[in-house]
Design a protein around this motif. Structure first.
Motif, short mmCIF file in Angstrom:
data_model
loop_
_atom_site.label_atom_id
_atom_site.label_comp_id
_atom_site.label_asym_id
_atom_site.label_seq_id
_atom_site.Cartn_x
_atom_site.Cartn_y
_atom_site.Cartn_z
N ASN A 86 0.98 19.79 -8.10
CA ASN A 86 1.70 18.55 -8.42
C ASN A 86 1.90 17.70 -7.17
N PHE A 87 2.28 18.36 -6.08
CA PHE A 87 2.50 17.65 -4.82
C PHE A 87 1.19 17.07 -4.30
N LEU A 88 0.12 17.86 -4.33
CA LEU A 88 -1.17 17.37 -3.86
C LEU A 88 -1.66 16.20 -4.69
N ASN A 89 -1.35 16.22 -5.98
CA ASN A 89 -1.74 15.10 -6.85
C ASN A 89 -1.00 13.82 -6.48
N THR A 90 0.27 13.95 -6.03
CA THR A 90 0.98 12.75 -5.59
C THR A 90 0.34 12.18 -4.32
N LEU A 91 -0.15 13.05 -3.45
CA LEU A 91 -0.80 12.58 -2.22
C LEU A 91 -2.12 11.88 -2.52
N ARG A 111 0.84 -1.20 0.00
CA ARG A 111 0.00 0.00 0.00
C ARG A 111 0.87 1.25 0.00
N ARG A 112 0.45 2.26 -0.73
CA ARG A 112 1.21 3.50 -0.80
C ARG A 112 1.00 4.32 0.48
N VAL A 113 2.11 4.77 1.08
CA VAL A 113 2.10 5.47 2.36
C VAL A 113 3.02 6.68 2.28
N ARG A 114 2.67 7.75 2.98
CA ARG A 114 3.59 8.87 3.19
C ARG A 114 3.60 9.22 4.67
N LYS A 119 -2.65 9.75 -4.69
CA LYS A 119 -2.38 8.36 -5.03
C LYS A 119 -2.03 7.51 -3.80
N VAL A 120 -1.94 8.16 -2.65
CA VAL A 120 -1.51 7.49 -1.42
C VAL A 120 -2.74 6.96 -0.67
N GLU A 121 -2.59 5.80 -0.05
CA GLU A 121 -3.70 5.20 0.68
C GLU A 121 -3.70 5.58 2.16
N LEU A 122 -2.51 5.88 2.69
CA LEU A 122 -2.40 6.23 4.12
C LEU A 122 -1.38 7.34 4.27
#
Length: 246
Positions: free
Chosen positions: A147-152, A122-125, A154-157
């Motif tokens: 751009n940064f918000l768009n990367t977030l 799962r994608r996490v930051r 895609k994150v699940e957690l």
């Protein structure tokens, strides 16, 4: 010939095969090819998870095996340890909010749960509140915030650690509010804080913004209270006592 085979494998980006093909026993063509493919698939999965762990941005690695559950950790009546540690809260997009004094294990548990999520693909930051605020301000100044918000997205957690340690600039508070609002019913958050909700206005500096943020945050959340003494302080005192007793 063997060296040439391995060179071909590396050229084709078959790193798992290049390292392990010699160890596979040949019984039949189908069995041999199947074993080779399984080796490569496993290697790629391990590499993928390692990349995800690196991208998550953990400050230190903490595991659930190392975490000490004790009676000072108060779970709400509708929450179990297993529900958290088996990542059941992710599917319904629920949040975990860890509140309590410094050193009581909040960051350890948040990190360990997030690391397990990575290990399950799962994608996490992971951010501290101050770190995320600085990134948002910098990206906003450079014009790359979207751009940064768009990367977030895609994150699940997303883990936001240490809300309450540093008061936020007005612009940073508004941007962090945007991130948390964007997560509402779309993904899960783990938040750690040394402050009760009633004190969060000292961090965000605006009563209305704080109320709106807390309202969104707690709607689908489980609040876990960490009480008791600092774990790090207790360890330090125990080491001192041990030294004196030697």
């Amino acid at each position: 010939m063997a060296e040439q085979i391995e060179q071909y494998m590396r050229t084709l980006k078959l790193g798992g095969l290049a390292k392990n093909w010699r160890s596979v026993q040949y019984i039949s063509t189908e069995q041999y090819l199947t074993e080779l493919l399984k080796i490569e698939l496993h290697e790629r999965e391990v590499n993928r998870i390692n990349r995800m762990v690196k991208t998550a941005g953990f400050r230190v690695m903490k595991t659930l095996d190392d975490f000490v559950w004790n009676s000072s950790i108060e779970l709400p009546h509708d929450l179990t340890r297993e529900y958290m540690t088996e990542l059941s809260f992710l599917q319904p997009k629920e949040n975990l909010i860890f509140m309590g004094a410094v050193g009581t294990g909040k960051t350890h548990l948040a990190t360990a749960i997030a690391l397990k999520a990575c290990q399950e693909g799962r994608r996490v930051r992971f951010f501290t509140a101050a770190e995320l605020a600085n990134i948002l301000l910098e990206r906003n100044t450079k014009g790359t915030l979207n751009n940064f918000l768009n990367t977030l997205k895609k994150v699940e957690l997303i883990v936001i650690d240490e809300i309450g340690f540093v008061p936020l600039h007005k612009d940073a508070a508004e941007l962090l509010f945007q991130v948390i609002s964007d997560c509402y019913e779309r993904k899960s958050l783990i938040i750690t804080s040394n402050l009760e909700f009633s004190q969060w206005n000292t961090v965000f500096g605006d009563n209305r913004l704080t109320a709106a943020l807390v309202d969104r945050l707690i709607h689908h959340s489980h609040i876990i209270i960490f009480s008791g003494e600092s774990y790090r302080l207790t360890q330090s005192m125990n080491r001192r006592r041990t030294k004196k007793g030697v």
